[in-house]
Design an enzyme around this catalytic site. Structure first.
Site, PDB file in Angstrom:
ATOM      1  N   GLY A  59      35.601  40.258  48.415  1.00  8.34           N
ATOM      2  CA  GLY A  59      34.616  41.327  48.399  1.00  8.34           C
ATOM      3  C   GLY A  59      35.026  42.415  47.435  1.00  8.34           C
ATOM      4  O   GLY A  59      35.872  42.215  46.558  1.00  8.34           O
ATOM      5  N   CYS A  60      34.464  43.565  47.590  1.00 13.61           N
ATOM      6  CA  CYS A  60      34.749  44.707  46.725  1.00 13.61           C
ATOM      7  C   CYS A  60      36.248  45.000  46.726  1.00 13.61           C
ATOM      8  O   CYS A  60      36.861  45.092  47.783  1.00 13.61           O
ATOM      9  CB  CYS A  60      33.977  45.921  47.222  1.00 13.61           C
ATOM     10  SG  CYS A  60      34.337  47.434  46.333  1.00 13.61           S
ATOM     11  N   PHE A  61      36.811  45.156  45.546  1.00 15.22           N
ATOM     12  CA  PHE A  61      38.257  45.395  45.485  1.00 15.22           C
ATOM     13  C   PHE A  61      38.667  46.730  46.083  1.00 15.22           C
ATOM     14  O   PHE A  61      39.807  46.910  46.477  1.00 15.22           O
ATOM     15  CB  PHE A  61      38.847  45.205  44.095  1.00 15.22           C
ATOM     16  CG  PHE A  61      38.090  45.744  42.917  1.00 15.22           C
ATOM     17  CD1 PHE A  61      37.435  46.965  42.926  1.00 15.22           C
ATOM     18  CD2 PHE A  61      38.056  45.003  41.745  1.00 15.22           C
ATOM     19  CE1 PHE A  61      36.771  47.443  41.814  1.00 15.22           C
ATOM     20  CE2 PHE A  61      37.395  45.476  40.624  1.00 15.22           C
ATOM     21  CZ  PHE A  61      36.755  46.699  40.657  1.00 15.22           C
ATOM     22  N   TRP A  62      37.766  47.676  46.214  1.00  9.84           N
ATOM     23  CA  TRP A  62      38.115  48.963  46.826  1.00  9.84           C
ATOM     24  C   TRP A  62      38.582  48.776  48.272  1.00  9.84           C
ATOM     25  O   TRP A  62      39.558  49.369  48.700  1.00  9.84           O
ATOM     26  CB  TRP A  62      36.942  49.921  46.810  1.00  9.84           C
ATOM     27  CG  TRP A  62      36.434  50.325  45.464  1.00  9.84           C
ATOM     28  CD1 TRP A  62      37.045  50.151  44.253  1.00  9.84           C
ATOM     29  CD2 TRP A  62      35.206  50.993  45.201  1.00  9.84           C
ATOM     30  NE1 TRP A  62      36.259  50.666  43.255  1.00  9.84           N
ATOM     31  CE2 TRP A  62      35.129  51.193  43.808  1.00  9.84           C
ATOM     32  CE3 TRP A  62      34.166  51.441  46.010  1.00  9.84           C
ATOM     33  CZ2 TRP A  62      34.046  51.824  43.205  1.00  9.84           C
ATOM     34  CZ3 TRP A  62      33.092  52.066  45.406  1.00  9.84           C
ATOM     35  CH2 TRP A  62      33.032  52.256  44.016  1.00  9.84           C
TER      36      TRP A  62
END
Length: 162
Positions: free
Chosen positions: A12-15
């Site tokens: 998913g989103c790397f954040w």
């Protein structure tokens, strides 16, 4: 001086991935970036537009005298939904796929073992296991996003699976 080992996870989103791995014991660095695509030096706007084939990922540096690849891989499976294909939560698209980019045969073997354990528990794992290719660091504003901007991930949640 301690030795640093590395592992690369896309979930998913790397954040959100960055947020949880930075809090794990033994982790000494987390870098957001792109891997698994066909373009050299990808830019976020092109990855997001599905033009490069890359996944958003994190490269995690860790001290193997404090933690292990297996502990970090278990955490990976518990901070995202490994059953969701090409996305996490509301972030949908192939750049948000669940994928372990292994750096050697030992990492591959551990990942296969963990997938097997989860499947025996009834999970339908969509996580791909792929030999690592070149990891491209993301733009600076993506690095350590929540520490710089506040807040917490809304597409990643810790869920005990092991």
């Amino acid at each position: 001086m301690s030795i640093v080992s590395y592992c690369i996870f896309a979930g998913g989103c790397f954040w959100g991935m960055d947020y949880y791995f930075r809090r794990a014991e033994g982790v000494v660095s987390v870098e957001s970036g792109y891997i698994g695509g066909k373009e050299e030096n990808p830019a976020y706007k092109d990855v997001k537009a599905h033009l490069t084939g890359h996944a958003e990922a994190v490269r995690v540096g860790y001290d193997p005298s404090v933690t292990s690849y297996e502990k970090l891989a278990r955490l990976f499976f518990e901070i995202h939904d490994p059953e969701q294909t090409d996305g996490q939560g509301i972030d949908i698209g192939p750049q948000y796929r669940s994928e372990i980019f292994y750096l050697d045969e030992e990492q591959k073997s551990v990942a296969e073992k963990l997938v097997d354990i989860l499947e025996k528990k009834g999970f339908r794992i969509s996580t791909r296991l792929t030999p690592a290719s070149k990891f491209w660091p993301a733009e600076e504003y993506h690095q350590d996003y929540f520490a710089k901007n506040g807040g917490e991930p809304d597409c990643h949640f810790y869920t005990k699976r092991f």
